[in-house]
Design a protein around this motif. Structure first.
Motif, PDB file in Angstrom:
ATOM      1  N   THR A 259       0.819  -1.216   0.000  1.00 51.04           N
ATOM      2  CA  THR A 259       0.000   0.000   0.000  1.00 51.04           C
ATOM      3  C   THR A 259       0.853   1.267   0.000  1.00 51.04           C
ATOM      4  OG1 THR A 259      -1.741  -1.187   1.151  1.00 51.04           O
ATOM      5  CG2 THR A 259      -1.795   1.214   1.324  1.00 51.04           C
TER       6      THR A 259
ATOM      7  N   SER B 287      -6.585   0.050  -2.741  1.00 50.93           N
ATOM      8  CA  SER B 287      -7.315  -1.016  -3.432  1.00 50.93           C
ATOM      9  C   SER B 287      -6.784  -1.227  -4.847  1.00 50.93           C
ATOM     10  CB  SER B 287      -8.810  -0.671  -3.493  1.00 50.93           C
ATOM     11  OG  SER B 287      -9.361  -0.767  -2.203  1.00 50.93           O
TER      12      SER B 287
ATOM     13  N   ALA C 261      -2.189  -2.157  -8.326  1.00 48.60           N
ATOM     14  CA  ALA C 261      -1.318  -2.154  -9.513  1.00 48.60           C
ATOM     15  C   ALA C 261      -0.905  -0.746  -9.936  1.00 48.60           C
ATOM     16  CB  ALA C 261      -2.012  -2.872 -10.667  1.00 48.60           C
TER      17      ALA C 261
ATOM     18  N   PHE D  58       3.656  -8.364  -8.779  1.00 51.47           N
ATOM     19  CA  PHE D  58       2.227  -8.187  -8.491  1.00 51.47           C
ATOM     20  C   PHE D  58       1.563  -9.550  -8.300  1.00 51.47           C
ATOM     21  CE2 PHE D  58      -2.253  -7.485  -9.567  1.00 51.47           C
ATOM     22  CZ  PHE D  58      -2.546  -6.406  -8.760  1.00 51.47           C
ATOM     23  N   LYS D  59       1.972 -10.480  -9.150  1.00 55.38           N
ATOM     24  CA  LYS D  59       1.394 -11.829  -9.023  1.00 55.38           C
ATOM     25  C   LYS D  59       1.810 -12.471  -7.709  1.00 55.38           C
ATOM     26  CE  LYS D  59       0.727 -12.571 -13.868  1.00 55.38           C
ATOM     27  NZ  LYS D  59       1.070 -13.225 -15.103  1.00 55.38           N
TER      28      LYS D  59
ATOM     29  N   MET E  97      -0.400 -11.047  -5.105  1.00 56.27           N
ATOM     30  CA  MET E  97      -1.772 -11.585  -5.155  1.00 56.27           C
ATOM     31  C   MET E  97      -1.832 -13.010  -4.588  1.00 56.27           C
ATOM     32  SD  MET E  97      -3.857  -9.308  -6.212  1.00 56.27           S
ATOM     33  CE  MET E  97      -2.936  -7.936  -5.573  1.00 56.27           C
TER      34      MET E  97
ATOM     35  N   ASP F 285      -4.018 -14.222  -1.434  1.00 58.07           N
ATOM     36  CA  ASP F 285      -5.008 -15.317  -1.463  1.00 58.07           C
ATOM     37  C   ASP F 285      -4.933 -16.121  -0.165  1.00 58.07           C
ATOM     38  OD1 ASP F 285      -6.044 -14.771  -3.938  1.00 58.07           O
ATOM     39  OD2 ASP F 285      -4.900 -16.310  -4.997  1.00 58.07           O
TER      40      ASP F 285
ATOM     41  N   ARG G   4      -5.863 -13.886   2.966  1.00 55.84           N
ATOM     42  CA  ARG G   4      -7.293 -13.606   3.142  1.00 55.84           C
ATOM     43  C   ARG G   4      -8.001 -14.771   3.823  1.00 55.84           C
ATOM     44  NH1 ARG G   4      -7.495 -10.644  -2.806  1.00 55.84           N
ATOM     45  NH2 ARG G   4      -6.709  -8.648  -2.027  1.00 55.84           N
TER      46      ARG G   4
ATOM     47  N   GLU H 124      -5.903  -6.430   3.952  1.00 55.73           N
ATOM     48  CA  GLU H 124      -5.744  -7.553   3.019  1.00 55.73           C
ATOM     49  C   GLU H 124      -6.893  -7.592   1.994  1.00 55.73           C
ATOM     50  OE1 GLU H 124      -3.865 -11.129   4.281  1.00 55.73           O
ATOM     51  OE2 GLU H 124      -2.838 -10.146   5.959  1.00 55.73           O
ATOM     52  N   GLY H 125      -7.375  -6.396   1.641  1.00 51.70           N
ATOM     53  CA  GLY H 125      -8.453  -6.259   0.666  1.00 51.70           C
ATOM     54  C   GLY H 125      -9.771  -5.972   1.352  1.00 51.70           C
TER      55      GLY H 125
ATOM     56  N   VAL I 181     -13.219  -9.361  -6.742  1.00 48.08           N
ATOM     57  CA  VAL I 181     -12.456 -10.571  -7.086  1.00 48.08           C
ATOM     58  C   VAL I 181     -13.421 -11.723  -7.372  1.00 48.08           C
ATOM     59  CG1 VAL I 181     -10.850 -12.318  -6.201  1.00 48.08           C
ATOM     60  CG2 VAL I 181     -10.387  -9.888  -5.788  1.00 48.08           C
TER      61      VAL I 181
ATOM     62  N   ARG J 117     -15.449 -11.066 -10.686  1.00 45.86           N
ATOM     63  CA  ARG J 117     -14.584 -11.157 -11.876  1.00 45.86           C
ATOM     64  C   ARG J 117     -14.224 -12.608 -12.180  1.00 45.86           C
ATOM     65  NH1 ARG J 117      -9.468  -7.226 -11.711  1.00 45.86           N
ATOM     66  NH2 ARG J 117     -10.433  -5.200 -11.900  1.00 45.86           N
TER      67      ARG J 117
END
Ligand code: COS
Length: 384
Positions: A125, A131, A134, A233-234, A237, A241, A244, A364-365, A373, A376
């Protein structure tokens, strides 16, 4: 997946006892002093709590995800500040290295993270990027065998305590989006790295966040996680995962604690000549909380088992984080309501938990990011 039920039971029992006998009695002290007493941190180390998710070959307990969430259910039955201290070493502060690190990075950093000798933090952050992760602007420009980092990271959990940071920075400053982001391991004493003042938060006193500022901070190229540019970035993420799902488990444990407190109070507190637990409007709050906690617990265990089976659980982790954190907020609200006036004063844990658990719907989102998420992923799956 539970590898050995008996061994796990011993671990869960010893953690439950530690929570009951050591952590709960110290909750008020931690809230008052904004510090976890060093002897308690030592005990947390001795119990192996810093290395729950780190592979055994690096000195951790290498818990499966199911085992880890069951531990989280227990450890969360007390002030979230205690969990926060061990949280980054087991989660966002170590998992970038565990999941995508090179052998040399694992060998060098994981053993010390596993013992808790060092604390790891995760720096994603920024002041202008939350949020929309990217869009981060911290830059990392290659100069020979180092990268020069410039930028500011914000609200970084455990930054004041951390010895290493997993930092997401843009290695191609001209390129927008996720593809230009790389992940770095940056050591605390690297020249050019400074910390801001500790943030004053709504709750979770004893857990600390602050800014991390990079001013021409020179980081060895060997510290790019996985040795590969453009995939940071991956990595972030993937780390999230898992994180979370862990936070969802923490929400379940915290909600169970709040409900236990509320039930005890409702059975003791007399009004209109009987315990308030006898009144159906109180019973409705107790029952709704029980049912929602059960639902969240079942979701978390299911998603953890799926992750242990090698499934992609991006959707399930977000479902768990969304439902469990919102559930936890509702249980906190009902707990205060059941306590009545006593729920609004600091003599009871209900007031403190109400503030502490508010963060679960944000970090964490946020809940809104989890919704994005999930939706999508649904659309993507339907397009296949
Ligand atoms: N695992 C692996 N890869 C993932 C992934 C995951 N869970 N999620 C996304 N990716 C990949 C995508 O596949 C995509 O790769 P390609 O470019 O090769 O296709 C890349 O990462 C970019 O993904 P996407 O296009 O979905 O990125 P967006 O910018 O649209 O952002 C969200 C996605 C909003 C989900 C992300 O920015 C996010 O999670 N934001 C919240 C951040 C957060 O939780 N902050 C909390 C602070 S840290 S405590």
């Amino acid at each position: 997946m539970i590898r050995d039920q008996e061994t796990l039971n011993i671990l869960l029992d010893s953690i439950a006892r530690f929570v009951r006998e050591v952590l709960v009695p110290n909750e008020n002290l931690v809230a008052e002093t904004d510090e976890i007493p060093p002897p308690i941190v030592r005990q947390m180390r001795e119990l192996g709590l810093f290395g729950l998710s780190i592979p055994e070959q690096y000195g951790g307990l290498q818990l499966t995800m199911e085992e880890e969430v069951r531990v989280a259910f227990e450890i969360a039955r007390t002030s979230p500040a205690f969990r926060s201290l061990i949280g980054t070493n087991n989660g966002i502060g170590s998992q970038g290295i565990v999941i995508d690190g090179t052998a040399a990075q694992k060998d060098y950093y994981l053993p010390r993270l596993a013992t808790g000798d060092i604390i790891g933090a995760f720096a994603l952050t920024e002041p202008g990027s939350g949020s929309d992760a990217a869009s981060l602007r911290t830059s990392a420009v290659r100069d020979g065998d180092v990268y020069v980092l410039n930028g500011t990271k914000r609200y970084i959990t455990n930054a004041p305590e951390a010895s290493i940071f997993t930092v997401m920075a843009r290695t191609d400053p001209l390129k927008r989006g996720a593809g230009a982001i790389s992940a770095f391991i940056v050591e605390r004493d690297t020249p050019g790295l400074t910390l801001g003042k500790i943030d004053k938060k709504m709750g979770q006193r004893g857990a600390h966040t602050c800014d991390v500022v990079f001013d021409n901070c020179r980081v060895p190229a060997a510290n790019v996680i996985g040795g590969k540019e453009g995939v940071g970035f991956k990595t972030a993420m993937k780390v999230l995962d898992k994180g979370r799902l862990h936070i969802a488990a923490v929400c379940v444990g915290a909600a169970e604690r709040m409900l236990a407190d509320a039930l005890r109070y409702a059975m003791e507190r007399q009004q209109f000549g009987q315990p308030i637990a006898e009144f159906q409007l109180i019973q409705a709050m107790l029952a709704d909380s029980k049912a929602e906690i059960y639902a969240a617990r079942s979701m978390v265990i299911d998603a953890a088992q799926r992750r242990d089976n090698g499934e992609d659980i991006s959707t399930e982790a977000s479902c768990c984080k969304l439902f469990a954190s919102e559930m936890c907020g509702r249980v906190a609200d009902r707990s205060v309501q059941i306590h009545g006036g006593a729920g609004y004063v600091a003599d009871y844990a209900a007031e403190r938990f109400y503030r502490d658990v508010r963060l679960f719907r944000i970090y964490e989102g946020t809940s809104q990011i989890q919704q994005i998420v999930i939706a999508r992923n649904m659309i993507k799956a339907a397009q296949k």
